[in-house]
Scaffold this motif. Structure first.
Motif, PDB file in Angstrom:
ATOM      1  N   ASP A 173      36.505  36.865  34.444  1.00 49.82           N
ATOM      2  CA  ASP A 173      35.622  38.029  34.381  1.00 49.82           C
ATOM      3  C   ASP A 173      34.344  37.701  33.618  1.00 49.82           C
ATOM      4  OD1 ASP A 173      37.508  39.449  35.771  1.00 49.82           O
ATOM      5  OD2 ASP A 173      38.269  40.545  34.018  1.00 49.82           O
ATOM      6  N   LEU A 174      34.479  36.945  32.534  1.00 51.07           N
ATOM      7  CA  LEU A 174      33.313  36.566  31.737  1.00 51.07           C
ATOM      8  C   LEU A 174      32.361  35.695  32.545  1.00 51.07           C
ATOM      9  CD1 LEU A 174      31.891  36.582  28.989  1.00 51.07           C
ATOM     10  CD2 LEU A 174      33.241  34.575  28.377  1.00 51.07           C
ATOM     11  N   VAL A 175      32.906  34.752  33.297  1.00 48.75           N
ATOM     12  CA  VAL A 175      32.064  33.897  34.145  1.00 48.75           C
ATOM     13  C   VAL A 175      31.352  34.759  35.194  1.00 48.75           C
ATOM     14  CG1 VAL A 175      32.137  32.073  35.902  1.00 48.75           C
ATOM     15  CG2 VAL A 175      33.367  31.787  33.753  1.00 48.75           C
ATOM     16  N   GLY A 176      32.068  35.712  35.770  1.00 46.04           N
ATOM     17  CA  GLY A 176      31.457  36.607  36.750  1.00 46.04           C
ATOM     18  C   GLY A 176      30.349  37.453  36.147  1.00 46.04           C
ATOM     19  N   LEU A 177      30.587  37.974  34.945  1.00 44.73           N
ATOM     20  CA  LEU A 177      29.560  38.778  34.283  1.00 44.73           C
ATOM     21  C   LEU A 177      28.340  37.945  33.909  1.00 44.73           C
ATOM     22  CD1 LEU A 177      31.753  41.054  31.995  1.00 44.73           C
ATOM     23  CD2 LEU A 177      30.473  41.717  34.032  1.00 44.73           C
ATOM     24  N   ARG A 178      28.579  36.701  33.503  1.00 51.35           N
ATOM     25  CA  ARG A 178      27.441  35.828  33.183  1.00 51.35           C
ATOM     26  C   ARG A 178      26.611  35.543  34.431  1.00 51.35           C
ATOM     27  NH1 ARG A 178      30.239  31.688  28.885  1.00 51.35           N
ATOM     28  NH2 ARG A 178      29.978  33.027  27.075  1.00 51.35           N
ATOM     29  N   SER A 179      27.281  35.319  35.554  1.00 47.54           N
ATOM     30  CA  SER A 179      26.520  35.066  36.787  1.00 47.54           C
ATOM     31  C   SER A 179      25.769  36.321  37.220  1.00 47.54           C
ATOM     32  CB  SER A 179      27.443  34.581  37.901  1.00 47.54           C
ATOM     33  OG  SER A 179      28.351  35.598  38.276  1.00 47.54           O
ATOM     34  N   GLN A 180      26.380  37.501  37.052  1.00 49.44           N
ATOM     35  CA  GLN A 180      25.667  38.742  37.362  1.00 49.44           C
ATOM     36  C   GLN A 180      24.469  38.916  36.436  1.00 49.44           C
ATOM     37  OE1 GLN A 180      28.424  41.977  37.087  1.00 49.44           O
ATOM     38  NE2 GLN A 180      29.477  41.465  38.986  1.00 49.44           N
ATOM     39  N   ASN A 181      24.624  38.550  35.186  1.00 50.83           N
ATOM     40  CA  ASN A 181      23.532  38.649  34.224  1.00 50.83           C
ATOM     41  C   ASN A 181      22.386  37.717  34.615  1.00 50.83           C
ATOM     42  OD1 ASN A 181      22.218  39.576  31.929  1.00 50.83           O
ATOM     43  ND2 ASN A 181      23.157  38.036  30.606  1.00 50.83           N
TER      44      ASN A 181
END
Length: 121
Positions: free
Chosen positions: A54-62
């Motif tokens: 989830d953190l990797v996904g949020l970083r990519s969205q950011n």
């Protein structure tokens, strides 16, 4: 007759039996606690892996959002929106611009009052 019965009956060693029962219960509880903690460890590991994904996904969205912000606020995009009429720009009047003189040699950190004479009504 009572005497003959007593001779044929086997006696039970109560302290030894109690010791074996306590040891058996202790080892059973130790095994159950070990299994419980092992399962808990795997659950927490799965949860940590899920949170890391989830953190990797949020970083990519950011990063995508930052890229989109950079594209939308670029000079070319702002000029295009200005031509479309989406944005309206008003030039800054000369009387609203405040110019600061360079500091004096001994008083570089001193506070200097600035007065814009033309801006007062």
């Amino acid at each position: 007759m009572n005497r003959s019965r007593r001779k044929t009956m086997n006696s039970i060693d109560a302290p030894s039996l109690a010791r074996w029962i306590v040891l058996t219960i202790f080892f059973a509880l130790t095994g159950l606690i070990y299994v419980y903690l092992n399962i808990q460890l795997h659950r927490l590991g799965d949860q940590q892996n899920r949170l890391e994904r989830d953190l990797v996904g949020l970083r990519s969205q950011n990063e995508d959002a930052i890229g989109q912000i950079n594209v939308l606020t670029s000079r070319v995009a702002l000029q295009r929106r200005l031509k479309e009429g989406y944005l309206k720009m008003i030039p800054i009047a000369e009387q609203n611009i405040v110019r600061l003189a360079p500091g004096r040699s001994g008083e570089e950190d001193a506070i200097q009052p600035v007065v814009n004479e033309g801006a007062r009504p």
